[in-house]
Design an enzyme around this catalytic site. Structure first.
Site, mmCIF file in Angstrom:
data_model
loop_
_atom_site.group_PDB
_atom_site.id
_atom_site.type_symbol
_atom_site.label_atom_id
_atom_site.label_comp_id
_atom_site.label_asym_id
_atom_site.label_seq_id
_atom_site.Cartn_x
_atom_site.Cartn_y
_atom_site.Cartn_z
ATOM 1 N N LYS A 22 0.839 -1.209 0.000
ATOM 2 C CA LYS A 22 0.000 0.000 0.000
ATOM 3 C C LYS A 22 0.874 1.261 0.000
ATOM 4 C CE LYS A 22 -1.506 1.392 4.160
ATOM 5 N NZ LYS A 22 -1.178 2.757 4.613
ATOM 6 N N ASN A 23 1.851 1.305 0.906
ATOM 7 C CA ASN A 23 2.556 2.576 1.097
ATOM 8 C C ASN A 23 3.467 2.966 -0.059
ATOM 9 O OD1 ASN A 23 1.205 3.013 3.432
ATOM 10 N ND2 ASN A 23 2.855 2.368 4.810
ATOM 11 N N CYS A 116 -4.574 12.865 13.766
ATOM 12 C CA CYS A 116 -4.618 11.465 13.351
ATOM 13 C C CYS A 116 -5.037 10.665 14.567
ATOM 14 C CB CYS A 116 -3.221 11.090 12.853
ATOM 15 S SG CYS A 116 -2.725 9.411 13.080
ATOM 16 N N ARG A 121 1.184 13.842 14.202
ATOM 17 C CA ARG A 121 1.744 13.574 12.870
ATOM 18 C C ARG A 121 1.895 14.851 12.025
ATOM 19 N NH1 ARG A 121 -0.667 8.457 9.996
ATOM 20 N NH2 ARG A 121 1.356 8.485 8.970
ATOM 21 N N ASP A 305 4.876 0.006 11.945
ATOM 22 C CA ASP A 305 3.638 -0.570 11.416
ATOM 23 C C ASP A 305 3.446 -2.042 11.816
ATOM 24 O OD1 ASP A 305 3.106 1.855 10.282
ATOM 25 O OD2 ASP A 305 3.821 1.310 8.285
ATOM 26 N N ARG A 397 -8.541 -0.263 4.964
ATOM 27 C CA ARG A 397 -7.698 0.770 4.346
ATOM 28 C C ARG A 397 -6.421 0.165 3.773
ATOM 29 N NH1 ARG A 397 -6.922 6.149 7.761
ATOM 30 N NH2 ARG A 397 -5.579 6.431 5.952
HETATM 31 N N1 EPU Z 1 7.532 13.778 11.227
HETATM 32 C C1 EPU Z 1 7.640 15.091 11.611
HETATM 33 N N2 EPU Z 1 7.396 16.050 10.678
HETATM 34 C C2 EPU Z 1 7.029 15.765 9.389
HETATM 35 C C3 EPU Z 1 6.914 14.398 9.006
HETATM 36 C C4 EPU Z 1 7.170 13.431 9.956
HETATM 37 O O1 EPU Z 1 7.976 15.405 12.752
HETATM 38 O O2 EPU Z 1 6.838 16.685 8.597
HETATM 39 C C5 EPU Z 1 7.800 12.704 12.213
HETATM 40 C C6 EPU Z 1 6.578 11.851 12.520
HETATM 41 O O3 EPU Z 1 5.762 12.429 13.484
HETATM 42 C C7 EPU Z 1 7.195 10.550 12.947
HETATM 43 C C8 EPU Z 1 8.463 10.467 12.084
HETATM 44 O O4 EPU Z 1 8.704 11.785 11.624
HETATM 45 O O5 EPU Z 1 7.584 10.620 14.290
HETATM 46 C C9 EPU Z 1 8.381 9.538 10.893
HETATM 47 O O6 EPU Z 1 7.197 9.792 10.161
HETATM 48 P P1 EPU Z 1 7.150 9.608 8.580
HETATM 49 O O7 EPU Z 1 7.101 10.952 7.952
HETATM 50 O O8 EPU Z 1 8.266 8.710 8.176
HETATM 51 O O9 EPU Z 1 5.757 8.909 8.374
HETATM 52 P P2 EPU Z 1 4.761 9.074 7.152
HETATM 53 O O10 EPU Z 1 5.509 9.303 5.912
HETATM 54 O O11 EPU Z 1 3.703 10.042 7.528
HETATM 55 C C10 EPU Z 1 4.758 6.547 6.511
HETATM 56 C C11 EPU Z 1 3.718 5.472 6.370
HETATM 57 C C12 EPU Z 1 3.208 5.066 7.738
HETATM 58 C C13 EPU Z 1 4.390 4.603 8.584
HETATM 59 C C14 EPU Z 1 5.468 5.688 8.646
HETATM 60 C C15 EPU Z 1 6.727 5.277 9.378
HETATM 61 C C16 EPU Z 1 2.751 5.945 4.229
HETATM 62 C C17 EPU Z 1 1.577 6.399 3.448
HETATM 63 N N3 EPU Z 1 2.633 5.947 5.540
HETATM 64 O O12 EPU Z 1 4.090 7.655 7.135
HETATM 65 O O13 EPU Z 1 2.313 3.976 7.521
HETATM 66 O O14 EPU Z 1 3.955 4.307 9.881
HETATM 67 O O15 EPU Z 1 5.846 6.075 7.306
HETATM 68 O O16 EPU Z 1 7.293 4.186 8.771
HETATM 69 O O17 EPU Z 1 3.744 5.563 3.673
HETATM 70 C C18 EPU Z 1 0.536 2.534 8.006
HETATM 71 O O18 EPU Z 1 0.703 1.987 6.908
HETATM 72 O O19 EPU Z 1 -0.209 2.043 8.892
HETATM 73 C C19 EPU Z 1 1.219 3.788 8.292
HETATM 74 C C20 EPU Z 1 0.823 4.622 9.243
#
Ligand code: EPU
Length: 421
Positions: A22-23, A116, A121, A305, A397
């Protein structure tokens, strides 16, 4: 509404095929906005988050066809650069249209995601990166308005490794004028696949799969055909399902090397793991579950995850363990629900202190988010008696036909309509 009814305690057996990730699909899809034409993605899971992204891209003007896990996105006639609130509030990954729209069209209007289920997030890293590329950002009525003439290359050093911000920065950089250096880039397989796909579109990228990525912007990109990777989180969930039910199964999974940390942890807990090409053999039949601590970390560390699923597993260990989430401190909404199944868990900040019990007992439980609901299904499969998992729209989802896959593995699980919420 729908719920699962599970009669637990049955051993799983047989073979199961893992769906596409998915991601990775969620970022490949908006990446197609960077070119004009027909992009084809195969091995795309038919799950609700993908349908949401498809609707968002259709709103932007992409023509879409989606059948048998093959997704065609034709980006020749884009008519809008806006991601409305009704899409973004459903799915935070909608923020992925920001980088490509800005880089390609010099304008993007994207709703701020808001909260969220398990915490704040933020998206500050995405926004700071866009500013570094020269974009002007304003907030109006809950929307980020991003404008720029052609973006310029930039030096971007992420304080935190972020999958999403690295993806957005990569998608902006490939059409920016000049050189971009991304430091502390995320190296999750989904990001690596994105970078490889952008390269296939004609982007100039060095350092793919490393924490330092160098991009030389180009004037245009062309459409591609791309095969998606398999879903490492679904694969891991199924392996933990086998471990929790003391079963022996084969998991058909083509990206075996994306889950090394899980194999180590499963082996440490007493499970036998073996491999052949594209298959992981999980044998937990004679396992007394040893308690094994995990702390989530960025790739190749233990994935956040899979935290909820591991926590569910550890509730049945012969002893005490600790499960810490260092990526999302608040991602523990499953704890009170697992307790309803008889788990003994004490939550101290971002660490779940688990005292193993000899068995879980079926109960009615409620899903709160995608991975939490997976942990409840696992709990239900292992528990004695009947478990009902409510609000399974969370699960839908991101897990494709999960109950059919579990049924084929001999689990007693059915999806039924319900008035209960
Ligand atoms: N963070 C910030 N600022 C930002 C972005 C992220 O502080 O602008 C922090 C977050 O709060 C977190 C860390 O950085 O503590 C890592 O977050 P990341 O940005 O890597 O997460 P994401 O890109 O929003 C993706 C996956 C998530 C998965 C995370 C971590 C997708 C669509 N989502 O989220 O997947 O948990 O990476 O690996 O790719 C799931 O599939 O259930 C899911 C939540």
């Amino acid at each position: 509404m729908e719920k699962f009814i599970i009669h637990g305690g049955k051993k799983l057996s047989g073979s199961v095929k893992v769906s596409g990730a998915k991601n990775s699909a969620l970022v490949l899809m908006p990446a197609s906005l960077l070119n004009n034409g027909k992009n084809t993605f195969t091995n795309v899971p038919e799950v609700n988050d993908i349908f949401t992204m498809k609707k968002l891209l259709a709103h932007i003007g992409a023509e879409t066809e989606f059948e048998n896990n093959n997704l065609i996105l034709d980006t020749s006639r884009i008519t809008s650069q806006e991601a409305p609130y009704e899409h973004v509030k459903k799915m935070r990954a909608s923020i992925y249209v920001l980088g490509p729209l800005l880089a390609k069209y010099g304008y993007a209007k994207v709703s701020l995601p808001g909260g969220c289920a398990w915490g704040p997030r933020p998206i500050n890293l995405h926004l700071e990166a866009m500013k570094k590329f020269g974009a002007q950002l304003d907030l109006e009525e809950g929307y980020i308005i991003a404008k720029s003439k052609r973006l310029h290359g930039a030096k971007i050093i992420f304080d935190i490794s972020s999958v999403g911000a690295t993806g957005n920065a990569l998608m902006a950089a490939v059409l920016a004028k000049g050189t971009t250096l991304i430091s502390n880039a995320a190296i999750e397989p989904e990001v690596t696949l994105l970078a490889e796909s952008l390269k296939k579109m004609g982007a100039k990228i060095n350092g793919i799969g490393t924490k330092t990525i160098e991009i030389e912007g180009v004037d245009e990109l062309h459409p591609i055909e791309c095969e998606n990777i398999d879903d490492r989180i679904e694969a891991g969930t199924l392996m933990i399902a086998a471990a929790m039910t003391k079963s022996k199964i084969e998991v058909k999974y083509r990206n075996i090397n994306h889950l090394d940390i899980l194999y180590d942890k499963l082996k440490e807990s007493g499970v036998n793991i073996a491999f052949s090409e594209n298959t992981v053999y999980v044998d937990a039949e004679s396992t007394a579950v040893k308690p094994v601590d995990v702390a989530t970390a960025v790739y190749p560390g233990f994935p956040t995850d899979l935290q909820a699923q591991w926590l569910a597993y550890m509730t049945l260990a012969e002893g005490n363990s600790q499960v810490t989430d260092r990526i999302y401190f608040d991602r523990f909404k499953h704890v009170p629900e697992l307790r309803r199944l008889g788990a003994k868990i004490n939550l101290i900040e971002n660490t779940a202190m688990v005292q193993g019990v000899s068995k879980l007992k079926g109960a009615k439980v409620m899903s709160t988010d995608l991975r939490a609901s997976a942990s409840l299904v696992l709990g239900g499969l292992a528990a004695e008696g009947k478990t009902e998992v409510l609000r399974i729209y969370h699960l839908d989802r991101g897990y494709e036909k999960i109950e059919e896959k579990l049924q084929a593995l001999n689990a007693d699980i059915v999806r039924v309509k319900t008035e209960e919420y």
